[in-house]
Design an enzyme around this catalytic site. Structure first.
Site, PDB file in Angstrom:
ATOM      1  N   THR A 134      29.107   1.578  46.423  1.00 40.12           N
ATOM      2  CA  THR A 134      28.111   2.004  47.631  1.00 40.12           C
ATOM      3  C   THR A 134      28.330   1.204  48.839  1.00 40.12           C
ATOM      4  O   THR A 134      28.725   0.058  48.740  1.00 40.12           O
ATOM      5  CB  THR A 134      26.771   1.894  47.101  1.00 40.12           C
ATOM      6  OG1 THR A 134      26.573   0.314  46.521  1.00 40.12           O
ATOM      7  CG2 THR A 134      26.456   2.700  45.796  1.00 40.12           C
ATOM      8  N   ASP A 147      18.964  -3.786  37.640  1.00 41.28           N
ATOM      9  CA  ASP A 147      17.882  -3.108  37.566  1.00 41.28           C
ATOM     10  C   ASP A 147      17.540  -2.361  38.824  1.00 41.28           C
ATOM     11  O   ASP A 147      17.242  -1.291  38.876  1.00 41.28           O
ATOM     12  CB  ASP A 147      16.693  -3.765  37.076  1.00 41.28           C
ATOM     13  CG  ASP A 147      17.122  -4.498  35.602  1.00 41.28           C
ATOM     14  OD1 ASP A 147      17.781  -3.705  34.959  1.00 41.28           O
ATOM     15  OD2 ASP A 147      16.369  -5.486  35.568  1.00 41.28           O
ATOM     16  N   GLU A 161      17.845   3.005  41.684  1.00 39.65           N
ATOM     17  CA  GLU A 161      18.265   4.007  42.975  1.00 39.65           C
ATOM     18  C   GLU A 161      18.789   5.228  42.253  1.00 39.65           C
ATOM     19  O   GLU A 161      18.406   6.276  42.583  1.00 39.65           O
ATOM     20  CB  GLU A 161      19.472   3.351  43.443  1.00 39.65           C
ATOM     21  CG  GLU A 161      19.138   2.395  44.646  1.00 39.65           C
ATOM     22  CD  GLU A 161      20.502   2.225  45.627  1.00 39.65           C
ATOM     23  OE1 GLU A 161      21.198   3.300  45.907  1.00 39.65           O
ATOM     24  OE2 GLU A 161      20.380   1.235  46.293  1.00 39.65           O
ATOM     25  N   GLY A 164      24.120  -7.106  37.399  1.00 44.78           N
ATOM     26  CA  GLY A 164      22.989  -7.226  38.200  1.00 44.78           C
ATOM     27  C   GLY A 164      22.606  -8.715  37.931  1.00 44.78           C
ATOM     28  O   GLY A 164      23.252  -9.651  37.183  1.00 44.78           O
ATOM     29  N   THR A 224      19.052  -9.433  36.648  1.00 46.45           N
ATOM     30  CA  THR A 224      18.192  -9.663  35.307  1.00 46.45           C
ATOM     31  C   THR A 224      18.887  -8.599  34.277  1.00 46.45           C
ATOM     32  O   THR A 224      19.073  -8.750  32.894  1.00 46.45           O
ATOM     33  CB  THR A 224      16.738  -9.261  35.683  1.00 46.45           C
ATOM     34  OG1 THR A 224      16.398 -10.021  36.850  1.00 46.45           O
ATOM     35  CG2 THR A 224      15.857  -9.535  34.474  1.00 46.45           C
ATOM     36  N   ARG A 243      18.128 -14.270  48.245  1.00 44.00           N
ATOM     37  CA  ARG A 243      19.224 -13.751  47.513  1.00 44.00           C
ATOM     38  C   ARG A 243      20.508 -14.411  47.408  1.00 44.00           C
ATOM     39  O   ARG A 243      21.326 -14.488  46.369  1.00 44.00           O
ATOM     40  CB  ARG A 243      19.546 -12.254  48.340  1.00 44.00           C
ATOM     41  CG  ARG A 243      19.354 -11.354  47.212  1.00 44.00           C
ATOM     42  CD  ARG A 243      19.301  -9.936  47.883  1.00 44.00           C
ATOM     43  NE  ARG A 243      18.760  -9.310  46.994  1.00 44.00           N
ATOM     44  CZ  ARG A 243      18.997  -8.612  45.780  1.00 44.00           C
ATOM     45  NH1 ARG A 243      20.087  -8.801  45.301  1.00 44.00           N
ATOM     46  NH2 ARG A 243      18.181  -7.962  44.955  1.00 44.00           N
ATOM     47  N   ASP A 246      10.137  -2.707  38.771  1.00 47.26           N
ATOM     48  CA  ASP A 246      11.520  -2.583  38.433  1.00 47.26           C
ATOM     49  C   ASP A 246      12.582  -3.365  39.245  1.00 47.26           C
ATOM     50  O   ASP A 246      13.514  -3.179  39.791  1.00 47.26           O
ATOM     51  CB  ASP A 246      12.282  -1.381  38.217  1.00 47.26           C
ATOM     52  CG  ASP A 246      11.700  -0.402  37.054  1.00 47.26           C
ATOM     53  OD1 ASP A 246      10.748  -0.997  36.410  1.00 47.26           O
ATOM     54  OD2 ASP A 246      12.115   0.753  36.767  1.00 47.26           O
TER      55      ASP A 246
HETATM   56  C1  LIG Z   1       8.857 -21.573  31.072  1.00 47.54           C
HETATM   57  C2  LIG Z   1       9.664 -20.412  30.815  1.00 47.54           C
HETATM   58  C3  LIG Z   1       9.082 -19.249  30.965  1.00 47.54           C
HETATM   59  C4  LIG Z   1      10.103 -18.103  30.922  1.00 47.54           C
HETATM   60  C5  LIG Z   1       9.239 -16.756  30.824  1.00 47.54           C
HETATM   61  C6  LIG Z   1      10.328 -15.619  31.042  1.00 47.54           C
HETATM   62  C7  LIG Z   1       9.435 -14.473  31.154  1.00 47.54           C
HETATM   63  C8  LIG Z   1      10.398 -13.487  31.592  1.00 47.54           C
HETATM   64  C9  LIG Z   1      10.068 -11.933  31.589  1.00 47.54           C
HETATM   65  C10 LIG Z   1      10.998 -11.182  32.463  1.00 47.54           C
HETATM   66  C11 LIG Z   1      10.807  -9.924  32.488  1.00 47.54           C
HETATM   67  C12 LIG Z   1      11.781  -9.267  33.481  1.00 47.54           C
HETATM   68  C13 LIG Z   1      11.503  -7.732  33.826  1.00 47.54           C
HETATM   69  C14 LIG Z   1      12.567  -7.323  34.607  1.00 47.54           C
HETATM   70  C15 LIG Z   1      12.456  -7.321  35.885  1.00 47.54           C
HETATM   71  C16 LIG Z   1      13.628  -6.753  36.766  1.00 47.54           C
HETATM   72  O1  LIG Z   1      13.439  -5.364  36.623  1.00 47.54           O
HETATM   73  C17 LIG Z   1      13.602  -7.380  37.928  1.00 47.54           C
HETATM   74  C18 LIG Z   1      14.873  -6.875  38.898  1.00 47.54           C
HETATM   75  O2  LIG Z   1      16.061  -7.126  38.252  1.00 47.54           O
HETATM   76  P1  LIG Z   1      17.398  -7.069  38.850  1.00 47.54           P
HETATM   77  O3  LIG Z   1      17.222  -8.380  39.947  1.00 47.54           O
HETATM   78  O4  LIG Z   1      18.372  -7.088  37.951  1.00 47.54           O
HETATM   79  O5  LIG Z   1      17.479  -6.042  39.856  1.00 47.54           O
HETATM   80  N1  LIG Z   1      13.755  -8.701  37.837  1.00 47.54           N
HETATM   81  C19 LIG Z   1      12.599  -9.655  38.114  1.00 47.54           C
HETATM   82  O6  LIG Z   1      11.489  -9.088  38.740  1.00 47.54           O
HETATM   83  C20 LIG Z   1      12.748 -11.060  37.831  1.00 47.54           C
HETATM   84  C21 LIG Z   1      11.638 -11.567  36.951  1.00 47.54           C
HETATM   85  C22 LIG Z   1      12.063 -13.103  36.709  1.00 47.54           C
HETATM   86  C23 LIG Z   1      10.797 -13.808  36.206  1.00 47.54           C
HETATM   87  C24 LIG Z   1      11.389 -15.035  35.924  1.00 47.54           C
HETATM   88  C25 LIG Z   1      10.236 -16.049  35.637  1.00 47.54           C
HETATM   89  C26 LIG Z   1      10.687 -17.385  35.337  1.00 47.54           C
HETATM   90  C27 LIG Z   1       9.513 -18.160  35.284  1.00 47.54           C
HETATM   91  C28 LIG Z   1       9.644 -19.724  35.292  1.00 47.54           C
HETATM   92  C29 LIG Z   1       8.530 -20.471  35.279  1.00 47.54           C
HETATM   93  C30 LIG Z   1       8.725 -21.737  35.133  1.00 47.54           C
HETATM   94  C31 LIG Z   1       7.778 -22.646  34.721  1.00 47.54           C
HETATM   95  C32 LIG Z   1       8.187 -23.831  34.565  1.00 47.54           C
HETATM   96  C33 LIG Z   1       6.956 -25.117  34.389  1.00 47.54           C
HETATM   97  C34 LIG Z   1       7.719 -26.540  34.047  1.00 47.54           C
HETATM   98  N1  LIG Z   2      26.333  -1.455  49.106  1.00 47.25           N
HETATM   99  C1  LIG Z   2      25.151  -2.063  49.166  1.00 47.25           C
HETATM  100  N2  LIG Z   2      24.762  -2.953  50.137  1.00 47.25           N
HETATM  101  C2  LIG Z   2      23.597  -3.719  49.958  1.00 47.25           C
HETATM  102  N3  LIG Z   2      22.771  -3.274  49.138  1.00 47.25           N
HETATM  103  C3  LIG Z   2      22.973  -2.456  48.094  1.00 47.25           C
HETATM  104  C4  LIG Z   2      24.170  -1.655  48.007  1.00 47.25           C
HETATM  105  N4  LIG Z   2      24.199  -1.002  47.051  1.00 47.25           N
HETATM  106  C5  LIG Z   2      22.910  -1.264  46.543  1.00 47.25           C
HETATM  107  N5  LIG Z   2      22.331  -1.953  47.042  1.00 47.25           N
HETATM  108  C6  LIG Z   2      20.878  -2.592  46.845  1.00 47.25           C
HETATM  109  O1  LIG Z   2      20.917  -3.756  46.311  1.00 47.25           O
HETATM  110  C7  LIG Z   2      19.776  -4.017  45.732  1.00 47.25           C
HETATM  111  C8  LIG Z   2      20.215  -5.010  44.177  1.00 47.25           C
HETATM  112  O2  LIG Z   2      20.935  -4.505  43.482  1.00 47.25           O
HETATM  113  P1  LIG Z   2      21.154  -4.828  41.939  1.00 47.25           P
HETATM  114  O3  LIG Z   2      22.484  -3.919  41.499  1.00 47.25           O
HETATM  115  O4  LIG Z   2      19.834  -4.311  41.243  1.00 47.25           O
HETATM  116  O5  LIG Z   2      21.383  -6.135  41.817  1.00 47.25           O
HETATM  117  P2  LIG Z   2      20.373  -7.505  41.567  1.00 47.25           P
HETATM  118  O6  LIG Z   2      20.261  -7.318  39.955  1.00 47.25           O
HETATM  119  O7  LIG Z   2      21.144  -8.694  42.037  1.00 47.25           O
HETATM  120  O8  LIG Z   2      19.191  -7.440  42.210  1.00 47.25           O
HETATM  121  C9  LIG Z   2      19.152  -2.815  45.176  1.00 47.25           C
HETATM  122  O9  LIG Z   2      17.856  -2.834  45.906  1.00 47.25           O
HETATM  123  C10 LIG Z   2      20.127  -1.773  45.786  1.00 47.25           C
HETATM  124  O10 LIG Z   2      19.243  -0.568  46.369  1.00 47.25           O
END
Ligand SMILES: CCCCCCCCCCCCC/C=C/[C@@H](O)[C@H](COP(=O)(O)O)NC(=O)CCCCCCCCCCCCCCC
Ligand SMILES: Nc1ncnc2c1ncn2[C@@H]1O[C@H](COP(=O)(O)OP(=O)(O)O)[C@@H](O)[C@H]1O
Ligand SMILES: [Ca+2]
Length: 486
Positions: free
Chosen positions: A116, A144, A149, A186, A188, A251, A446
């Site tokens: 992409t 994710d 997408e 990615g 997460t 980021r 997501d």
């Molecule tokens: C104190 C440790 C607490 C750990 C709690 C962890 C709960 C994590 C559950 C995560 C659920 C994730 C659901 C997935 C979401 C993803 O779609 C989405 C996108 O992913 P991509 O970047 O690969 O595109 N990712 C997210 O939205 C990231 C969510 C991450 C949440 C991390 C939370 C960390 C919390 C840290 C709290 C720290 C308190 C410490 C106090 C001393």
């Molecule tokens: N070539 C590109 N340049 C910039 N952003 C992009 C490209 N291809 C995809 N994306 C976007 O990058 C974002 C993050 O992608 P992802 O693969 O989920 O990585 P991460 O887990 O680090 O967030 C998505 O919102 C996606 O739409």
């Protein structure tokens, strides 16, 4: 079996991939490449060499194995691959080329690869240009967000091809026939982790090669009858919405941005007022509080079989709408467990992948100490729902309305409190350090931020299919065809 390979060398010895030397026997050998299970749901490609003094027998083995593999219709032969070169640690392209492409070649799979060039490139290509008839599946190399997408492109395209209006919240959507494989690259990668059991590119590639199939529920999100987005993992308002909004500006930190923003938002401790209404799921087996985790579709099918036998499976039967008003630190809808390396059991450990429901988790306003107890339980065996300020409901549909969007009549009820709040919010603007809660958070859908806060969410049962098989928790050789054995 992945494939069978004929030895080409005639004499002496030859060097293996790992650099060691391997003796070639008098007769040519036939290498059989097969899947080997390793620890923690990982799969590896292993190799065994068969030799036979009778060349005709040898050729017979090879041709019958190849025939059987070729006639297996569940295995993909042509794949459309999208790589996000900027996801996670920016290793998508390298991961695909070094770890995945050689396995596809080995398995005789042809690919059409698109790296992409901008965000939404993959979505728009799938929506409008891709010649889907040529392919048996789509592969997503990224996180994710990239997976999101892909499903947006694929679901949209399927509805247009089937004459369904994708904008209508009431319309029953047509399921997508192409399966999707996720090569995790990615930050997460929770969708991969929760459907395969590990974030490992080779394991994912092998699930694609053997033609696994795992149906998956998809939530559609609307605002005032206007389509916003689809979600398959987490829809989170409050804590997870704020973590995502804050982390997008960081980021450059890579995956660590979520820990940084997570700590920051934990300390900020904002709560949000609003009304959640939901349609409880009826006639399904299991609750979000089940101690035993049932994640594979196999188990879901088994429970369906059992419930049909017992005569109480009514997939469409639903109860009345219920309404909860309050102040929340987090409102999360988990359509799957949302397991990821940060939380190996996930936000809702007992959530099913393909039962047409989502687990609605409400975390009411509480002290920082209590919220930390709740968060920490995601990383241990303790039950994160067993706290007075947390409730969880298995639902088919839900709506959220932030307090400030509520209708006039609703607000009149709160008139007194409201005028107090207006005075205080003015004071808060003048003194930002007073710590008063802001009116709105945003939804983390997501991993993408939604543009509206008032939403209507509906679960579409098994709308898409993945090249996966859910997390295997049964002994491998158990008789899987016999529901009574499970
Ligand atoms: C104190 C440790 C607490 C750990 C709690 C962890 C709960 C994590 C559950 C995560 C659920 C994730 C659901 C997935 C979401 C993803 O779609 C989405 C996108 O992913 P991509 O970047 O690969 O595109 N990712 C997210 O939205 C990231 C969510 C991450 C949440 C991390 C939370 C960390 C919390 C840290 C709290 C720290 C308190 C410490 C106090 C001393
Ligand atoms: N070539 C590109 N340049 C910039 N952003 C992009 C490209 N291809 C995809 N994306 C976007 O990058 C974002 C993050 O992608 P992802 O693969 O989920 O990585 P991460 O887990 O680090 O967030 C998505 O919102 C996606 O739409
Ligand atoms: Ca589900």
């Amino acid at each position: 079996i992945i494939s069978v390979r004929e030895e080409e060398e005639e004499n002496g010895s030859r060097q293996r991939d790992d650099g060691s030397w391997k003796k070639i026997r008098e007769r040519e050998g036939k290498d059989l490449l097969y899947v080997e299970r390793c620890q923690q749901h990982r799969w590896r490609c292993a190799e065994v060499t068969f030799t036979c003094s009778d060349e005709a027998v040898c050729q017979h083995w090879v041709s019958s194995i190849r025939e059987q593999l070729a006639s297996n219709t569940s295995r993909p032969k042509h794949l459309l691959v999208y790589i996000n070169p900027y996801g996670g640690k920016r290793q998508g392209k390298r991961i695909y080329e070094q770890k995945v492409a050689p396995l596809f070649t080995q398995a005789g799979i042809s690919t059409s690869v698109i790296v992409t060039e901008y965000a939404n490139h993959a979505r728009d290509h799938l929506k409008m240009e891709a010649e889907l008839k040529k392919f048996d599946g789509v592969v997503c190399v990224g996180g994710d967000g990239m997976f999101s997408e892909i499903i947006h492109g694929l679901i949209w395209r399927t509805q247009i091809d089937c004459g369904v209006d994708p904008n209508s919240p009431e319309e029953a959507l047509s399921p997508c026939s192409l399966r999707i494989g996720i090569i995790p690259a990615g930050s997460t990668d929770c969708i991969c982790f929760a459907t395969v059991g590990t974030n490992d590119p080779v394991t994912s590639a092998l699930h694609i090669i053997v033609g696994d199939s795992q149906p998956l529920d998809v939530c559609s999100v609307h605002h005032n009858n206007m389509f916003l987005r689809y979600s398959v993992s987490l829809l989170g308002y409050g804590f997870y919405g704020d973590v995502l909004s804050d982390s997008e500006r960081k980021r450059w930190m890579g995956p660590a941005r979520y820990d940084f923003s997570g700590l920051k938002m934990f300390l900020t401790h904002h709560y949000y007022e609003g009304t959640v209404s939901y349609l409880p799921a009826r006639g399904i087996i299991g609750t979000p509080r089940d101690a035993t985790r049932v994640k594979t579709v196999l188990a879901a099918v088994t429970s369906k079989v059992k419930s049909v036998c017992l005569g109480f499976f009514h997939p469409e039967s639903s109860g009345e709408w219920r309404t909860i008003r309050g102040k929340f630190l987090a409102i999360n809808a988990a359509s799957m467990s949302c397991a990821c390396p940060r939380s190996p059991k996930g936000l809702s450990p007992a959530a099913h992948l393909a039962d047409g429901t989502t687990d609605l988790i409400l975390v009411r306003k509480c002290s920082r100490f209590n919220f930390l107890r709740h968060l920490l339980r995601h990383t241990s065996k303790d039950d994160q729902f067993d706290l007075t300020f947390v409730e969880v409901h298995r639902v088919r549909r839900f709506r959220f309305m932030p307090r400030h969007c509520q209708s006039d009549s609703d607000l009149e009820l709160d008139l007194h409190e409201n005028s107090k709040r207006q005075i205080f919010s003015q004071i808060c603007k003048d003194h930002p350090a007073c710590g008063c809660a802001p009116a709105y958070s945003s939804w983390n859908c997501d991993g993408e931020i939604l543009t509206h806060t008032a939403i209507d969410v509906r679960v579409h049962c098994q709308l898409i299919k993945l090249f996966a098989r859910g997390i295997e928790e049964l002994p491998v050789f158990e008789d899987l065809t016999n529901p009574c054995a499970i």
